[in-house]
Motif scaffolding. Structure first.
Motif, mmCIF file in Angstrom:
data_model
loop_
_atom_site.group_PDB
_atom_site.id
_atom_site.type_symbol
_atom_site.label_atom_id
_atom_site.label_comp_id
_atom_site.label_asym_id
_atom_site.label_seq_id
_atom_site.Cartn_x
_atom_site.Cartn_y
_atom_site.Cartn_z
ATOM 1 N N SER A 199 -28.542 16.801 47.293
ATOM 2 C CA SER A 199 -27.993 15.501 48.094
ATOM 3 C C SER A 199 -26.669 16.244 48.733
ATOM 4 N N PHE A 216 -33.342 7.985 57.315
ATOM 5 C CA PHE A 216 -34.609 8.027 56.324
ATOM 6 C C PHE A 216 -34.726 9.426 55.707
ATOM 7 N N ALA A 217 -34.687 10.466 56.478
ATOM 8 C CA ALA A 217 -34.603 11.867 55.880
ATOM 9 C C ALA A 217 -33.538 12.134 54.943
ATOM 10 N N MET A 241 -34.464 10.342 51.707
ATOM 11 C CA MET A 241 -35.481 10.858 51.021
ATOM 12 C C MET A 241 -34.971 12.183 50.399
ATOM 13 N N GLU A 265 -31.927 12.192 48.955
ATOM 14 C CA GLU A 265 -31.336 11.657 47.954
ATOM 15 C C GLU A 265 -32.248 11.687 46.806
ATOM 16 N N PHE A 266 -33.407 11.220 46.889
ATOM 17 C CA PHE A 266 -34.425 11.123 45.668
ATOM 18 C C PHE A 266 -35.088 12.249 45.481
ATOM 19 N N SER A 319 -37.171 14.036 47.493
ATOM 20 C CA SER A 319 -38.454 14.139 48.234
ATOM 21 C C SER A 319 -38.468 15.233 49.246
ATOM 22 N N LEU A 320 -37.218 15.746 49.902
ATOM 23 C CA LEU A 320 -37.232 16.491 51.048
ATOM 24 C C LEU A 320 -36.220 17.559 50.554
ATOM 25 N N ALA A 348 -34.145 17.880 55.397
ATOM 26 C CA ALA A 348 -33.591 16.371 55.581
ATOM 27 C C ALA A 348 -32.595 16.365 56.653
#
Length: 366
Positions: A275, A330-331, A334, A336-337, A339-340, A345
């Motif tokens: 992140s 949104f990116a 993502m 942060e989680f 997923s990207l 991102a």
């Protein structure tokens, strides 16, 4: 009559004229939006600010000084988008775009001064964000969390959580560094296959070869329900001192050149940095949106105004700009989680809409 220009830019006179229109409208939109929203925001928060003991008029001005940089950073890209659409719409309605194209200028040449002016705005935005916004945002968030009360100097304490294999370790406070690290109010949750088996509480802990030495210990066996008091206890924990002493980093509070060493320190402490890396790249990609907005808004520049579709073109440009901001947020969410990847991102939305805008412009040119 204007002569055709084979270079990437129109004549200096045309470039100055269009860039000036664009920049003046950007400043006007930004000033108007910030003034209105700052006034409404202050009216909404003034009651809470003045309710804090000892606060007065000076604290209202302090709120404005801390909140204003955030509003400027938030609405600058929107101001650039609105200024782009208004400028292109005006040039189109006055048939100036038709005149420029009749003089031999391509859509790319007409757009070039806007892109250069947008790049200048992006550079100024980056400098502003890294020198003013980060400090103001950190102080504002801390002050607001304290309900606008007078605050003591910031210090680190409380609930430092670290994972050691399957075990979890909580420390109430940490001091020192390296082998001199000292933890206070320590709780160790020993687990096997995600099942809690032992809880160890200690007043203090210090690193020793192979683990940590806990002092004034109370050991509770969850399975048997037995509690044991010990003077000292050595636990083979894999957690390092740096994991406790390295503070949690908020990338929004650090400048670009401060965040780079902070990420390295987090990596050395074994903490996740995806992140933070996404935030680092976004510090560059975010301001560049000011250079992207003219490309997305160029759809309003071309096409005959009398065709009745100019309004539709403006709406399309507005929709493209807002879609970019949605995709950008949104990116980052993502990332942060996890997923990207951080680089994707931060840069994928910018590159995607750069291609979309260029495709629209090429289609227009053809």
């Amino acid at each position: 009559m204007l002569s055709p220009n084979a270079g990437p830019f129109p004549s200096p006179t045309i470039a100055r004229y269009t860039a000036r229109l664009f920049l003046v409208r950007t400043v006007a939109f930004l000033a108007g939006l910030v003034l209105i929203l700052q006034t409404l925001d202050l009216l909404g928060e003034s009651g809470r600010i003045l309710a804090a003991p000892g606060n007065g008029e000076a604290d209202l001005w302090r709120y404005v000084s801390l909140r204003l940089p955030q509003l400027v950073a938030l609405f600058l890209p929107f101001s650039v988008l609105l200024a782009t659409l208004l400028t292109f719409m005006t040039l189109n309605q006055n048939s100036e775009v038709v005149i420029l194209k009749a003089a031999g200028l391509s859509p790319h040449q007409i757009l070039a001064p806007f892109l250069v002016a947008g790049a200048v705005v992006a550079g100024l935005n980056f400098v502003f964000n890294e020198t003013v916004l980060t400090t103001a945002r950190a102080e504002f968030d801390r002050w607001k969390a304290a309900d606008y009360r007078r605050m003591p100097p910031e210090r680190r304490s409380g609930d430092i959580w670290v994972r050691s294999g399957d075990d979890l370790v909580r420390a109430g406070a940490a001091s020192g560094a390296g082998e001199g690290t000292r933890l206070a109010d320590v709780t160790v949750y020993e687990r096997v296959n995600d099942r809690l088996i032992v809880i160890v509480e200690a007043e203090q802990a210090a690193p020793v070869p192979g683990g940590w030495r806990l002092e004034t210990v109370r050991r509770f066996d969850v399975t048997t329900g037995q509690s044991t008091q010990l003077a000292t206890l050595d636990l083979p924990l894999t957690a390092t001192p740096e994991q406790f002493t390295q503070a949690v980093v908020n990338g929004r509070y650090l400048a670009f050149w401060q965040l780079i060493p902070a990420i390295r320190a987090q990596e050395a402490a074994g903490k996740p940095t995806d992140s933070l890396r996404a935030e680092l790249h976004h510090k560059v990609a975010g301001p560049l949106s000011a250079a992207l907005m003219p490309l997305l808004g160029a759809v309003a520049a071309f096409g005959l105004a009398r065709s009745g579709r100019l309004f539709i073109r403006v709406v399309i440009g507005l929709a493209l700009g807002f879609a970019y901001f949605v995709a950008e947020n949104f990116a980052l969410a993502m990332a942060e989680f996890g997923s990207l990847p951080p680089v994707a991102a931060a840069w994928a939305p910018f590159l995607l809409f750069l291609l979309i805008g260029e495709a629209i412009l090429v289609r227009t040119e053809e």
